[in-house]
Every structure is written in C-alpha cells, then in structure tokens.
Scaffold this motif. Structure first.
Motif, PDB file in Angstrom:
ATOM      1  N   HIS A   1      18.723  72.749 -11.544  1.00 50.72           N
ATOM      2  CA  HIS A   1      19.887  72.129 -12.193  1.00 50.72           C
ATOM      3  C   HIS A   1      20.752  73.146 -12.932  1.00 50.72           C
ATOM      4  N   GLN A   2      20.392  74.393 -12.907  1.00 48.82           N
ATOM      5  CA  GLN A   2      21.033  75.406 -13.745  1.00 48.82           C
ATOM      6  C   GLN A   2      22.007  76.265 -12.932  1.00 48.82           C
ATOM      7  N   TYR A   3      23.276  76.102 -13.218  1.00 47.03           N
ATOM      8  CA  TYR A   3      24.329  76.829 -12.507  1.00 47.03           C
ATOM      9  C   TYR A   3      24.106  78.342 -12.499  1.00 47.03           C
ATOM     10  N   PRO A   4      23.798  78.978 -13.640  1.00 47.26           N
ATOM     11  CA  PRO A   4      23.591  80.436 -13.605  1.00 47.26           C
ATOM     12  C   PRO A   4      22.464  80.851 -12.650  1.00 47.26           C
ATOM     13  N   SER A   5      21.414  80.049 -12.588  1.00 48.11           N
ATOM     14  CA  SER A   5      20.311  80.361 -11.679  1.00 48.11           C
ATOM     15  C   SER A   5      20.723  80.177 -10.217  1.00 48.11           C
ATOM     16  N   ALA A   6      21.542  79.173  -9.955  1.00 47.44           N
ATOM     17  CA  ALA A   6      22.015  78.958  -8.582  1.00 47.44           C
ATOM     18  C   ALA A   6      22.757  80.186  -8.078  1.00 47.44           C
ATOM     19  N   VAL A   7      23.525  80.798  -8.964  1.00 47.10           N
ATOM     20  CA  VAL A   7      24.270  82.006  -8.603  1.00 47.10           C
ATOM     21  C   VAL A   7      23.322  83.196  -8.491  1.00 47.10           C
ATOM     22  N   LYS A   8      22.497  83.385  -9.500  1.00 48.92           N
ATOM     23  CA  LYS A   8      21.598  84.549  -9.555  1.00 48.92           C
ATOM     24  C   LYS A   8      20.571  84.541  -8.418  1.00 48.92           C
ATOM     25  N   LEU A   9      19.972  83.392  -8.151  1.00 48.18           N
ATOM     26  CA  LEU A   9      18.916  83.292  -7.146  1.00 48.18           C
ATOM     27  C   LEU A   9      19.444  82.918  -5.761  1.00 48.18           C
ATOM     28  N   HIS A  10      20.747  82.745  -5.639  1.00 47.36           N
ATOM     29  CA  HIS A  10      21.389  82.462  -4.343  1.00 47.36           C
ATOM     30  C   HIS A  10      20.892  81.161  -3.708  1.00 47.36           C
TER      31      HIS A  10
ATOM     32  N   SER B   1      22.968  78.315  -4.030  1.00 42.00           N
ATOM     33  CA  SER B   1      24.149  77.477  -4.209  1.00 42.00           C
ATOM     34  C   SER B   1      24.190  76.279  -3.269  1.00 42.00           C
ATOM     35  N   PRO B   2      23.826  76.409  -1.973  1.00 37.77           N
ATOM     36  CA  PRO B   2      23.861  75.207  -1.128  1.00 37.77           C
ATOM     37  C   PRO B   2      23.001  74.061  -1.667  1.00 37.77           C
ATOM     38  N   LEU B   3      21.826  74.368  -2.181  1.00 34.87           N
ATOM     39  CA  LEU B   3      20.972  73.330  -2.770  1.00 34.87           C
ATOM     40  C   LEU B   3      21.582  72.787  -4.054  1.00 34.87           C
ATOM     41  N   PHE B   4      22.045  73.649  -4.915  1.00 40.74           N
ATOM     42  CA  PHE B   4      22.647  73.225  -6.177  1.00 40.74           C
ATOM     43  C   PHE B   4      23.814  72.271  -5.908  1.00 40.74           C
ATOM     44  N   GLU B   5      24.686  72.654  -4.975  1.00 46.22           N
ATOM     45  CA  GLU B   5      25.855  71.828  -4.662  1.00 46.22           C
ATOM     46  C   GLU B   5      25.451  70.521  -3.991  1.00 46.22           C
ATOM     47  N   ALA B   6      24.475  70.570  -3.093  1.00 43.24           N
ATOM     48  CA  ALA B   6      24.022  69.360  -2.417  1.00 43.24           C
ATOM     49  C   ALA B   6      23.445  68.361  -3.427  1.00 43.24           C
ATOM     50  N   ASP B   7      22.651  68.849  -4.360  1.00 43.99           N
ATOM     51  CA  ASP B   7      22.069  67.977  -5.374  1.00 43.99           C
ATOM     52  C   ASP B   7      23.164  67.383  -6.262  1.00 43.99           C
ATOM     53  N   LEU B   8      24.161  68.170  -6.592  1.00 44.29           N
ATOM     54  CA  LEU B   8      25.282  67.677  -7.385  1.00 44.29           C
ATOM     55  C   LEU B   8      26.015  66.559  -6.635  1.00 44.29           C
ATOM     56  N   ILE B   9      26.274  66.773  -5.360  1.00 41.16           N
ATOM     57  CA  ILE B   9      26.952  65.757  -4.545  1.00 41.16           C
ATOM     58  C   ILE B   9      26.148  64.459  -4.518  1.00 41.16           C
ATOM     59  N   VAL B  10      24.867  64.557  -4.220  1.00 35.67           N
ATOM     60  CA  VAL B  10      24.031  63.357  -4.117  1.00 35.67           C
ATOM     61  C   VAL B  10      23.884  62.685  -5.484  1.00 35.67           C
TER      62      VAL B  10
ATOM     63  N   GLU C   1       7.058  86.849  -1.819  1.00 37.40           N
ATOM     64  CA  GLU C   1       8.401  86.780  -2.413  1.00 37.40           C
ATOM     65  C   GLU C   1       9.041  85.421  -2.170  1.00 37.40           C
ATOM     66  N   GLU C   2       8.835  84.861  -0.988  1.00 35.73           N
ATOM     67  CA  GLU C   2       9.397  83.541  -0.689  1.00 35.73           C
ATOM     68  C   GLU C   2       8.747  82.461  -1.557  1.00 35.73           C
ATOM     69  N   LYS C   3       7.456  82.559  -1.782  1.00 36.53           N
ATOM     70  CA  LYS C   3       6.760  81.587  -2.636  1.00 36.53           C
ATOM     71  C   LYS C   3       7.292  81.646  -4.068  1.00 36.53           C
ATOM     72  N   VAL C   4       7.464  82.852  -4.585  1.00 31.66           N
ATOM     73  CA  VAL C   4       7.995  83.020  -5.946  1.00 31.66           C
ATOM     74  C   VAL C   4       9.414  82.470  -6.007  1.00 31.66           C
ATOM     75  N   TRP C   5      10.226  82.795  -5.010  1.00 33.57           N
ATOM     76  CA  TRP C   5      11.617  82.318  -4.977  1.00 33.57           C
ATOM     77  C   TRP C   5      11.653  80.786  -4.974  1.00 33.57           C
ATOM     78  N   LEU C   6      10.845  80.164  -4.125  1.00 37.80           N
ATOM     79  CA  LEU C   6      10.821  78.698  -4.060  1.00 37.80           C
ATOM     80  C   LEU C   6      10.426  78.087  -5.400  1.00 37.80           C
ATOM     81  N   ALA C   7       9.406  78.625  -6.036  1.00 32.87           N
ATOM     82  CA  ALA C   7       8.994  78.112  -7.346  1.00 32.87           C
ATOM     83  C   ALA C   7      10.104  78.310  -8.378  1.00 32.87           C
ATOM     84  N   ASP C   8      10.752  79.469  -8.349  1.00 30.82           N
ATOM     85  CA  ASP C   8      11.843  79.728  -9.298  1.00 30.82           C
ATOM     86  C   ASP C   8      13.030  78.795  -9.057  1.00 30.82           C
ATOM     87  N   VAL C   9      13.339  78.536  -7.796  1.00 29.87           N
ATOM     88  CA  VAL C   9      14.442  77.622  -7.481  1.00 29.87           C
ATOM     89  C   VAL C   9      14.125  76.220  -7.990  1.00 29.87           C
TER      90      VAL C   9
END
Length: 175
Positions: free
Chosen positions: A118-127, A129-138, A105-113
């Motif tokens: 870059h996709q806001y809906p996926s950041a919410v759905k797949l939880h 958000s810290p990565l999504f926001e960090a990438d946006l900041i950088v 499950e972790e392998k699938v999650w990592l590949a899906d992330v």
C-alpha cells in the motif's frame, strides 16, 4: 540469459491462495479482489514492457498481496494496511521458505512487496508499480475510496503510462 518459467509456481500459488481464503476469509470477496488485482497487474506489466519472467513474478506478488488480511482480522480485529502488510509478509516468508523454483532474491522481494504493497514510495523503490496501481484501481471500484477522490488519487498515486491510461479510461473520462 533465459530465465526459468514461473508459471508452475504461479499456478500453484493461485490455488493455495484461493484455498487459504476459502478456509480463512470472507472467501468470495477476497478471491474476487485478488483475481481482479492479479488481472490488472498482468495487464499493466505487459503494457509497461515487462518480460514474461517479470510479469509472472509481479503477478505472483499480486496473488499474495492480501494474504495477511485473515490473520490481521483475527489478531487486531481489522485488516488495516499496516496490519495486513505485517501479517502478509510473515506468511509469504513461511509459504516460500522451501519453494525451490524461486531464487532467494525473488523470495525476499515478494515478501517485501507484500509487506509494503500500500506504500507508494515502496512501489517506486521496489519496482512493483503495476501491482500498486492495480490494487488502487480495484480498491476504488470496490468502494474503499470515494469516487470524488478519483482525480486526486490519479494525480498523486498513478505511476506508469499504462496504469494512467487504464485508470483514466475507467474513472476520469466524461461522457
């Protein structure tokens, strides 16, 4: 239930990603970007109360998030989000195929992330958000977005209280 530690896997993947960029990308820029995203991801995850296992897992995703860029540049002549996400997902699946320290499950999650980072809906759905926001900041710091868009990005893309506080301190406070 106590979770197994991901620290050895995280450390090995940090090294593998760094070596991969040295051999396949404009190394310094890609390594600095990835290190920055990973550091902000960890900071936001801790601020949001993620436990050590969750934090390590999302930090692994941060280390892997842009590994599709070199292949995207080779295949498409650019590393636009759709190309890097597609190529990155394939590479994560390949790299983690025989990794015994992660669950299926972790392998699938990592590949899906990586395949949707870059996709806001996926950041919410797949939880993630810290990565999504960090990438946006950088990406904002690195000039991928114009600073005059900082307020709009904050209003439409920042999700967590910790990420919002950090983002506001970096980009929205007035002297």
């Amino acid at each position: 239930m106590e979770m197994h530690t991901l620290t050895p896997i995280k450390n090995a993947l940090e090294q593998k990603v760094t070596e991969y960029y040295i051999n396949n990308a404009p190394a310094i820029e890609q390594i600095l970007h990835t290190q920055s995203v990973a550091a902000y991801t960890r900071l936001i995850a801790y601020g949001e109360g993620c436990d050590q296992h969750q934090t390590d897992l999302i930090e692994i995703a941060a280390w892997l998030h842009d590994i599709g860029c070199p292949n995207a540049r080779k295949l498409y002549g650019n590393s636009l989000p759709a190309h890097q996400e597609s190529e990155g997902k394939k590479l994560v699946e390949e790299w983690l195929k025989n990794e015994t320290g992660l669950t299926a499950e972790e392998k699938v999650w990592l590949a899906d992330v990586v395949g949707t980072h870059h996709q806001y809906p996926s950041a919410v759905k797949l939880h993630f958000s810290p990565l999504f926001e960090a990438d946006l900041i950088v990406n904002l710091v690195e000039g991928y977005y114009k600073m005059d868009k900082a307020q709009h990005l904050f209003d439409t893309m920042m999700i967590t209280p910790t990420g919002k506080k950090l983002y506001a301190a970096l980009f929205l406070t007035k002297e």
